[in-house]
Motif scaffolding. Structure first.
Motif, mmCIF file in Angstrom:
data_model
loop_
_atom_site.group_PDB
_atom_site.id
_atom_site.type_symbol
_atom_site.label_atom_id
_atom_site.label_comp_id
_atom_site.label_asym_id
_atom_site.label_seq_id
_atom_site.Cartn_x
_atom_site.Cartn_y
_atom_site.Cartn_z
ATOM 1 N N TRP A 79 62.161 94.775 40.340
ATOM 2 C CA TRP A 79 62.618 95.504 39.167
ATOM 3 C C TRP A 79 61.716 95.124 37.922
ATOM 4 C CZ3 TRP A 79 68.614 96.583 38.720
ATOM 5 C CH2 TRP A 79 69.140 97.135 39.996
ATOM 6 N N THR A 80 61.391 94.025 37.965
ATOM 7 C CA THR A 80 60.626 93.477 36.617
ATOM 8 C C THR A 80 59.358 93.506 36.702
ATOM 9 O OG1 THR A 80 60.243 91.304 37.810
ATOM 10 C CG2 THR A 80 62.488 91.655 36.510
ATOM 11 N N GLY A 81 58.617 93.943 37.532
ATOM 12 C CA GLY A 81 56.937 93.671 37.971
ATOM 13 C C GLY A 81 56.479 92.599 37.434
ATOM 14 N N GLY A 82 57.143 91.617 37.862
ATOM 15 C CA GLY A 82 56.714 90.094 37.763
ATOM 16 C C GLY A 82 56.519 89.820 36.437
ATOM 17 N N HIS A 83 57.125 90.513 35.514
ATOM 18 C CA HIS A 83 57.026 90.276 34.000
ATOM 19 C C HIS A 83 58.122 89.044 33.662
ATOM 20 C CE1 HIS A 83 53.523 92.343 33.084
ATOM 21 N NE2 HIS A 83 53.772 93.256 33.891
ATOM 22 N N ALA A 84 57.912 88.036 32.399
ATOM 23 C CA ALA A 84 58.630 87.175 32.133
ATOM 24 C C ALA A 84 59.932 87.778 31.431
ATOM 25 C CB ALA A 84 58.081 86.140 31.369
ATOM 26 N N THR A 85 59.573 88.775 30.463
ATOM 27 C CA THR A 85 60.684 89.340 29.673
ATOM 28 C C THR A 85 60.563 90.917 29.877
ATOM 29 O OG1 THR A 85 59.320 89.593 27.684
ATOM 30 C CG2 THR A 85 60.495 87.611 28.092
ATOM 31 N N PRO A 86 61.712 91.528 29.541
ATOM 32 C CA PRO A 86 61.789 92.909 29.790
ATOM 33 C C PRO A 86 60.738 93.520 28.737
ATOM 34 C CG PRO A 86 63.912 92.346 29.594
ATOM 35 C CD PRO A 86 63.237 90.926 29.414
#
Ligand code: ANZ
Length: 956
Positions: free
Chosen positions: A355-362
């Motif tokens: 769900w995060t697309g591999g990103h550290a924060t929303p």
């Protein structure tokens, strides 16, 4: 006499109908018509009033979609519709109508502007040259236009009124209760008196001028807004959705297109969605076009539902509230204004990796995803076949029917401009949601029981199940249960529940968007709008119209780095400081003040939104159109409850935009009381296209069609074999045939006949230059039936026609009448040909009444030769206003046919009966026949089988 040796033929038959004779006749009659004003249609009053007798006749307003005056001129494909309306108009004149038929020019347009950008030559100069060229091309075809009524949309006299209509729209609002547009002054009065609450409370007088302007802007039918638009830096302009390709590039030039927020003028066409839909029912238009308009307007019935989230709510629009129990996640459009608010600093505990697309924060995920989404067009975002993308924003909402926590995503398949820009996702019921749920490993809950045998275990499903014709399951909550209901009932039940609990409400949503009305161009109508020092928009008073385009040195919009989305358009008009910055007294009591003019121009659609009205009263300097004149030509009448043009002919490519915009403007003008017709075009007819063969060499390049040779079914160009395919006609495909070349070879009457004879008008047909001669020969035979080719003398005699000739004549009259009335021009020509051939076959001089009727039958189709023969037959007047022949019914029916009467299968009698006899009548006649009565000898009749007119079978 050999037709292949014209020189020899001319010596033997100096008065034969040849191309030279045709050309001479045609030029002479065209001059005559111009000089006499033959096609002038009188108005009931005003400067174009005239011939009272003609004005007293019933009217017919027949119209073509007017052309853009292209610099390359017309090829033979273009006038197909113009010839058809001309034939129809001529027929209507000859059957007792006052016919308005004219043609103007839709003359603002990109080609002339681009030429101006490239050469510095004023687009007016090239456009006017193109108009003159087209006028002479059209004149050569013998079209019966009332030339007093022609204009071009670039004429300041014309666009003055386009600007005036803009101001009417700007100065009005849509009253949803009265369901019509009203002057904005009436809305202001409502705010002032307190009859209508001022948004945000308080009194109207307490608002500042800017605040009031904002409130009114929310109601005006023409308003400026910071809309997300298609910004194309490569072209330096904003584009309409239709000008953007499916892969997010400009149709012209193939530059990238970005979504940008710009202050733009819009037309609130959405206020008219219901009326635009409803009134279609009363129009005589092809069903296919009505369907396209209905789809474009796209009315969906559904519900708005609020999903609680962190003490606030997100509202979704759904057409399937019955599937609420199957909503397992939500999606917002990436541009949705609430996204930032519900994007927390960190991923919640246990957030699924995919769900995060591999990103550290929303926030990182949202920013990255938005950047990617802005580079796509709406069409591309909605494309069905593509992989679904998106990211979780880090928050959960609550499904109001079952209290479940559901994750909130942003994804580009949800569009900001539709519904509320947010959806509840029901993967079991919606294919896009299904694909998304599979990609993001979200639950898929079956809430409508499949009827196709796949079962309710969604883990093995391959697609969503969306049928309306099924039962709801798994949908019982605390307050409401839908289980066991059909979808339709469930929708009603849940909507009622949503309304009762205040969680949502039934609503209707439209696909139709407001119409983006600004263009960053030079060659268009300037807006009659100025801005004061506070940036508030003011309408110019009517006395300052037309606001003419200034002369400029540089026509080009500034182009930017095609990939730089952050630039702002710079319009050609904005560079013109003297024109832009003005001191004006707008007559509003504020006295002379400095203003800045609007520097966008109107889109090319504007001029064609109302041109039918100006044809009616083209020189009126006081009014758009005199009401009495408008009422006469356009007003409602029996069978045409909203009024409108009696026949409008043009290509099916204008199914939506032009026809929808024109309908919208009509309705505004109607609501404001300027016209009596609420629809512009009562009857619409789409003509087919004239196609042509395209020849291509082995590299795929088109080669000049006229230089291709045919040998044994193959095609060669300069010795090399080429392929042949049917395609469009045009300069670029090297297959254009000009009307002049055909006129030169055969005359305009032949060209007209050929185009009309090629097939039914609404069907596309291939052009074949070699076949044109067939119609030329028809005219030669017609000529020969009246004129002696050697002496030039008229050969008709005053004798009674023979019986068989009378029959042939009256059948032709009856048939041609019906065909012309029904716009079946090809079969009308076939009937004229048949009659003409009959006369040729019978031989000998033709009797006068037959010759005269024949000439009149031909007159709508081939007006020049008809005028000439009519004159030769001794008439001093024009054929144009003669009465069209009427068939004598006595000669229309065929002579008797023989009917066989059988009793138990054996022939007992033969009767001579009319071919038109009815079954009942034939049965009576047969049973009363002497021989039949004798043969029956009183036997009881069990059954009588009648096959009129040929057979009666009696079973005893
Ligand atoms: C839940 C649902 C369940 C939906 C189901 C459909 C089928 P039409 O008919 O074209 O009006 N939708 C709503 N707003 C949207 C937006 N801004 N962008 C993309 N999709 C949007 O389509 C309405 C349906 O399209 C709505 O109903 C919503 O999905 C989706 F079994 O809600 B539905």
């Amino acid at each position: 006499m050999s037709e292949t040796n014209p020189a020899a033929a001319e010596v033997a038959a100096p008065h034969r109908y040849t191309a030279v004779v045709a050309g001479e006749i045609e030029a002479r009659w065209q001059d005559f018509w111009d000089a006499e004003g033959t096609y002038a249609a009188p108005n009931p009053s005003g400067d174009l009033a005239g011939d009272a007798e003609l004005a007293a006749k019933p009217k017919k307003f027949i119209m073509d979609m007017f052309p853009y005056p292209s610099g390359t001129g017309l090829h033979v494909g273009h006038p197909l519709g113009y010839i058809a309306t001309d034939v129809f108009a001529r027929y209507q004149r000859m059957t007792g109508h006052n016919v308005l038929h004219t043609l103007g020019f839709d003359a603002f347009g990109l080609p002339a502007e681009q030429h101006a950008v490239a050469t510095g030559e004023h687009p007016r100069v090239t456009t006017e040259a193109a108009i003159n060229n087209m006028r002479s091309q059209l004149r050569r075809l013998g079209l019966g236009h009332d030339k007093r009524r022609s204009f071009a949309t670039i004429d300041p006299d014309y666009y003055k009124w386009t600007q005036w209509i803009f101001l009417q729209i700007f100065n009005s609002w849509y009253d949803g209760e009265a369901n019509k547009a009203r002057p904005i002054a009436e809305l202001i009065a409502q705010f002032e008196s307190g009859e209508r609450a001022v948004p945000g409370g308080g009194s109207w007088s307490a608002l500042s001028a800017a605040e009031r302007a904002d409130v009114l802007g929310d109601h005006r039918l023409a308003y400026a807004s910071d809309a997300p638009v298609n910004w194309c830096p490569g072209l330096g302009t904003v584009l309409a959705n239709e000008e953007v390709t499916a892969d997010g590039r400009s149709e012209r030039g193939n530059f990238p297109v970005f979504k940008a927020k710009l202050r733009q003028w819009n037309m609130r066409i959405t206020a008219y969605a219901d009326r635009l839909l409803d009134d279609l029912n009363e129009l005589d238009w092809p069903e296919a076009i009505k369907l396209q308009q209905r789809n474009w307007i796209g009315r969906s019935e559904g519900a708005r539902v609020d999903f609680p989230i962190d003490g606030e709510r997100i509202t979704v629009f759904t057409t399937r509230p019955d599937t609420l129990f199957g909503a397992t996640y939500m999606v917002l459009a990436p541009e949705h204004p609430l996204v930032d608010k519900f994007t927390p600093d960190a991923w919640p505990e246990g957030t699924h990796d995919v769900w995060t697309g591999g990103h550290a924060t929303p926030a990182d995920a949202v920013t990255a995803y938005r950047a990617q989404a802005t580079s796509k067009s709406d069409v591309e975002r909605q494309a069905e076949a593509k992989d679904k993308t998106g990211v979780f924003i880090g928050s959960y909402a609550t499904n109001p029917v079952n209290g479940e926590r559901i994750p909130v995503f942003i994804a580009d398949y949800v569009l900001m401009g539709y519904g509320t820009g947010a959806i509840m996702a029901v993967p079991a019921g919606d294919q896009r949601d299904f694909e998304f749920a599979r990609a993001f490993e979200l639950p898929i809950r079956c809430v409508v029981e499949p009827t196709d045998g796949r079962g309710t275990d969604t883990s093995i499903w391959e697609d969503a199940f969306g049928s309306y014709d099924a039962k709801v399951v798994n949908s019982a909550g605390e307050g409401v249960s839908l289980d066991g209901l059909g979808v339709v009932e469930a929708k009603a039940r849940i909507t009622e529940w949503l309304e009762r609990t205040g969680i949502g409400e039934g609503t209707v949503n439209f696909r139709l968007r407001d119409w983006l009305f600004s263009r960053q161009r030079y060659w268009g109508e300037p807006f009659p709008i100025v801005y004061d020092e506070d940036g508030a928009a003011h309408a110019l008073p009517e006395s300052m119209l037309p606001l003419e385009l200034p002369e400029v040195e540089d026509y080009s919009p500034r182009t930017f780095e095609p990939d730089d989305a952050d630039t702002q358009p710079e319009t050609p008009l904005s560079r013109n400081a003297d024109w832009v910055n003005v001191t004006l007294d707008l007559g509003d009591g504020r006295g002379p003040r400095p203003y800045r003019r609007e520097t966008n121009t109107m889109p090319n659609w504007a001029g064609s939104c109302w041109y039918e009205l100006r044809y009616l009263d083209p020189h009126n300097s006081e009014k758009l159109v005199d009401p009495q004149i408008e009422q006469y030509w356009m007003g409602p009448r029996e069978g045409q409850p909203h009024g409108g043009v009696d026949l409008y002919v043009g290509g099916a490519e204008h199914a939506v935009l032009h026809l929808l915009y024109a309908r919208f403007w009509s309705k505004v003008l109607f609501d404001l009381g300027h016209v009596s017709s609420a629809e512009p075009f009562h009857r619409l007819f789409n003509q087919g296209m004239i196609q042509a063969f395209v020849y291509r060499d082995s590299r795929g390049f088109a080669v000049p069609a006229t230089e291709v040779e045919e040998r044994d079914g193959a095609y060669y160009y300069q010795g090399e074999k080429v392929s042949r395919l049917l395609g469009k006609m045009g300069k670029s495909l090297k297959n254009a045939v000009t009307p002049e070349s055909i006129c030169e070879e055969y005359g305009a009457d032949t060209l007209r006949l050929y185009e009309m004879a090629m097939g039914p008008l609404d069907v596309s047909r291939p052009w074949d230059t070699r076949a044109v001669v067939g119609q030329f020969r028809l005219l030669q035979r017609l000529w020969r039936n009246v004129v002696d080719e050697a002496s030039g003398e008229v050969t008709v005699v005053d004798a009674e026609p023979a019986e068989d000739t009378l029959r042939a004549l009256h059948k032709a009259i009856e048939g041609v009448r019906q065909d012309l009335e029904g716009m079946r021009f090809n079969t009308a020509i076939a009937k004229v040909t048949e009659l003409n051939n009959h006369l040729t076959k019978v031989g000998g001089p033709v009797s006068r009444p037959v010759a005269e009727a024949l000439v009149l039958l031909v007159a709508p189709l081939a007006p020049h030769i008809a005028e000439e023969l009519w004159r030769k037959l001794g008439h001093g007047d024009s054929v144009v206003h003669q009465d069209f022949p009427v068939a004598d019914p006595a000669y229309v029916v065929d002579e008797a046919v023989t009917c066989v009467v059988q009793i138990k299968g054996k022939v007992k009698a033969r009767l001579e009966v009319s071919p038109a006899i009815s079954e009942a009548e034939l049965e009576k006649v047969a049973l009363a026949d002497e021989k039949v009565v004798a043969a029956l000898a009183g036997a009881a009749i069990r059954k009588v089988i009648v096959r009129a007119p040929k057979l009666v079978n009696i079973v005893t």
